[in-house]
Design an enzyme around this catalytic site. Structure first.
Site, PDB file in Angstrom:
ATOM      1  N   GLU A   1      -8.958 -11.924  -7.427  1.00 23.91           N
ATOM      2  CA  GLU A   1      -8.037 -10.297  -6.960  1.00 23.91           C
ATOM      3  C   GLU A   1      -7.311  -9.948  -8.079  1.00 23.91           C
ATOM      4  OE1 GLU A   1      -7.307 -10.257  -2.725  1.00 23.91           O
ATOM      5  OE2 GLU A   1      -9.101  -9.982  -2.530  1.00 23.91           O
TER       6      GLU A   1
ATOM      7  N   ARG B   1       2.919  -6.759   9.265  1.00 22.73           N
ATOM      8  CA  ARG B   1       2.370  -5.869  10.385  1.00 22.73           C
ATOM      9  C   ARG B   1       3.326  -5.654  11.836  1.00 22.73           C
ATOM     10  NH1 ARG B   1      -3.944  -7.353   7.985  1.00 22.73           N
ATOM     11  NH2 ARG B   1      -3.826  -6.164   5.670  1.00 22.73           N
TER      12      ARG B   1
ATOM     13  N   TYR C   1     -13.123  -3.178  -2.454  1.00 23.34           N
ATOM     14  CA  TYR C   1     -13.548  -3.201  -0.668  1.00 23.34           C
ATOM     15  C   TYR C   1     -14.772  -2.992  -1.162  1.00 23.34           C
ATOM     16  CZ  TYR C   1      -8.503  -2.161   0.813  1.00 23.34           C
ATOM     17  OH  TYR C   1      -6.886  -2.260   1.267  1.00 23.34           O
TER      18      TYR C   1
ATOM     19  N   ARG D   1      -1.333 -14.961   4.458  1.00 24.45           N
ATOM     20  CA  ARG D   1      -1.965 -14.132   5.985  1.00 24.45           C
ATOM     21  C   ARG D   1      -1.869 -14.328   7.051  1.00 24.45           C
ATOM     22  NH1 ARG D   1      -6.451 -10.633   4.567  1.00 24.45           N
ATOM     23  NH2 ARG D   1      -7.452 -11.477   6.141  1.00 24.45           N
TER      24      ARG D   1
ATOM     25  N   ASN E   1      -1.249   0.010   7.608  1.00 22.79           N
ATOM     26  CA  ASN E   1      -0.678  -1.651   7.767  1.00 22.79           C
ATOM     27  C   ASN E   1      -0.688  -2.265   6.638  1.00 22.79           C
ATOM     28  OD1 ASN E   1      -3.253  -2.715   6.212  1.00 22.79           O
ATOM     29  ND2 ASN E   1      -4.561  -3.098   7.431  1.00 22.79           N
TER      30      ASN E   1
ATOM     31  N   LYS F   1       0.493  -1.014   0.003  1.00 20.05           N
ATOM     32  CA  LYS F   1       0.137  -0.204  -0.063  1.00 20.05           C
ATOM     33  C   LYS F   1       1.147   1.618   0.019  1.00 20.05           C
ATOM     34  CE  LYS F   1      -4.155  -2.155   2.646  1.00 20.05           C
ATOM     35  NZ  LYS F   1      -4.710  -2.305   3.574  1.00 20.05           N
TER      36      LYS F   1
ATOM     37  N   HIS G   1      -2.341  -5.279   1.436  1.00 23.20           N
ATOM     38  CA  HIS G   1      -3.410  -5.449   1.839  1.00 23.20           C
ATOM     39  C   HIS G   1      -3.066  -7.735   0.429  1.00 23.20           C
ATOM     40  CE1 HIS G   1      -7.495  -7.464   0.018  1.00 23.20           C
ATOM     41  NE2 HIS G   1      -6.347  -7.888  -0.925  1.00 23.20           N
TER      42      HIS G   1
HETATM   43  P1  TYD Z   1     -10.163  -6.311   5.864  1.00 22.91           P
HETATM   44  O1  TYD Z   1     -10.710  -6.756   4.925  1.00 22.91           O
HETATM   45  O2  TYD Z   1     -11.158  -6.333   7.056  1.00 22.91           O
HETATM   46  O3  TYD Z   1      -8.567  -6.132   6.749  1.00 22.91           O
HETATM   47  P2  TYD Z   1      -7.500  -7.328   5.524  1.00 22.91           P
HETATM   48  O4  TYD Z   1      -6.864  -5.633   5.424  1.00 22.91           O
HETATM   49  O5  TYD Z   1      -6.569  -7.325   6.829  1.00 22.91           O
HETATM   50  O6  TYD Z   1      -7.727  -8.099   5.169  1.00 22.91           O
HETATM   51  O7  TYD Z   1      -9.812  -4.557   5.764  1.00 22.91           O
HETATM   52  C1  TYD Z   1      -9.286  -4.064   4.822  1.00 22.91           C
HETATM   53  C2  TYD Z   1      -8.588  -2.375   5.509  1.00 22.91           C
HETATM   54  O8  TYD Z   1      -9.692  -1.891   5.781  1.00 22.91           O
HETATM   55  C3  TYD Z   1      -7.576  -3.309   6.473  1.00 22.91           C
HETATM   56  O9  TYD Z   1      -6.952  -3.194   5.796  1.00 22.91           O
HETATM   57  C4  TYD Z   1      -7.744  -1.469   7.217  1.00 22.91           C
HETATM   58  C5  TYD Z   1      -8.052  -1.017   6.759  1.00 22.91           C
HETATM   59  N1  TYD Z   1      -9.551  -0.933   8.054  1.00 22.91           N
HETATM   60  C6  TYD Z   1      -8.971   0.415   8.867  1.00 22.91           C
HETATM   61  O10 TYD Z   1      -9.195   1.204   8.693  1.00 22.91           O
HETATM   62  N2  TYD Z   1     -10.301   0.098  10.022  1.00 22.91           N
HETATM   63  C7  TYD Z   1     -10.954  -1.280  10.042  1.00 22.91           C
HETATM   64  O11 TYD Z   1     -11.936  -0.945  11.604  1.00 22.91           O
HETATM   65  C8  TYD Z   1     -11.100  -1.876   9.553  1.00 22.91           C
HETATM   66  C9  TYD Z   1     -11.699  -3.534  10.303  1.00 22.91           C
HETATM   67  C10 TYD Z   1      -9.978  -2.013   8.689  1.00 22.91           C
END
Ligand code: TYD
Length: 160
Positions: A126, A102, A49, A85, A112, A9, A115
């Site tokens: 994807e 992370r 998303y 993951r 973080n 990202k 993705h």
């Molecule tokens: P998600 O798809 O739930 O997690 P991951 O990336 O671990 O698969 O969420 C997508 C992104 O959205 C996540 O990487 C960071 C952001 N996010 C927030 O900023 N706040 C939140 O409460 C959540 C759940 C996600």
């Protein structure tokens, strides 16, 4: 063999962590089959998303994801989505295990770094969303004989 999508990202690009992220997956033994830098737009983000578009933080995610280019990568490996993951760590970096990307390099939830596809099915979808067929390379990886058992790399169930 599964295919899975990784996005480094904008925070990873800005902080110079792209090489480190690539290295985590290379040293695992995964095969890089596609890589490119791009700027994501609203349409791509709304699709990518789609499970988050009704969340209050979605606008923040969108603005952040458009703030710099991202590096998209397609990786291939045996049951690789789950392995990736594990290496990426929990969504909230403050809860991510030490040793994960992370856990080691991030602290803010919306920063973080990375993705990663969350299921084999989504990995396929994807990878196809971010890469055309021509952008995905097919080649033999000579180290496979030392990375996998025969039954894993061939799928024929034989042990050696
Ligand atoms: P998600 O798809 O739930 O997690 P991951 O990336 O671990 O698969 O969420 C997508 C992104 O959205 C996540 O990487 C960071 C952001 N996010 C927030 O900023 N706040 C939140 O409460 C959540 C759940 C996600």
């Amino acid at each position: 063999m599964e295919r899975t999508l990784i996005l480094a990202k904008p925070d990873a690009v800005q902080r110079g962590l792209v090489g480190n992220i690539i290295n985590r997956f290379e040293r695992k033994g995964l095969k890089l089959i596609g890589i490119k830098m791009l700027s994501v737009d609203d349409e791509m983000l709304d699709e990518h998303y789609s499970h988050l578009t009704d969340k209050p933080f979605y606008d923040d995610i969108k603005n952040f994801m458009k703030s710099s280019p991202v590096v998209a990568m397609a990786w291939e490996g045996y049951e690789c989505t789950a392995s990736v993951r594990v290496i990426v760590g929990a969504t909230n970096p403050r809860e991510a295990d030490a040793g994960t990307i992370r856990g080691d390099f991030a602290i803010g939830q919306g920063r973080n770094l990375i993705h990663a596809s969350d299921s084999a099915e989504n990995g396929e979808k994807e990878v196809s969303r971010f890469f055309s067929d021509e952008e995905l390379l097919s080649y033999d990886k000579s180290e496979y004989i030392h990375v996998y058992e025969h039954k894993e790399r061939s799928g024929d169930g034989r042990d050696s």
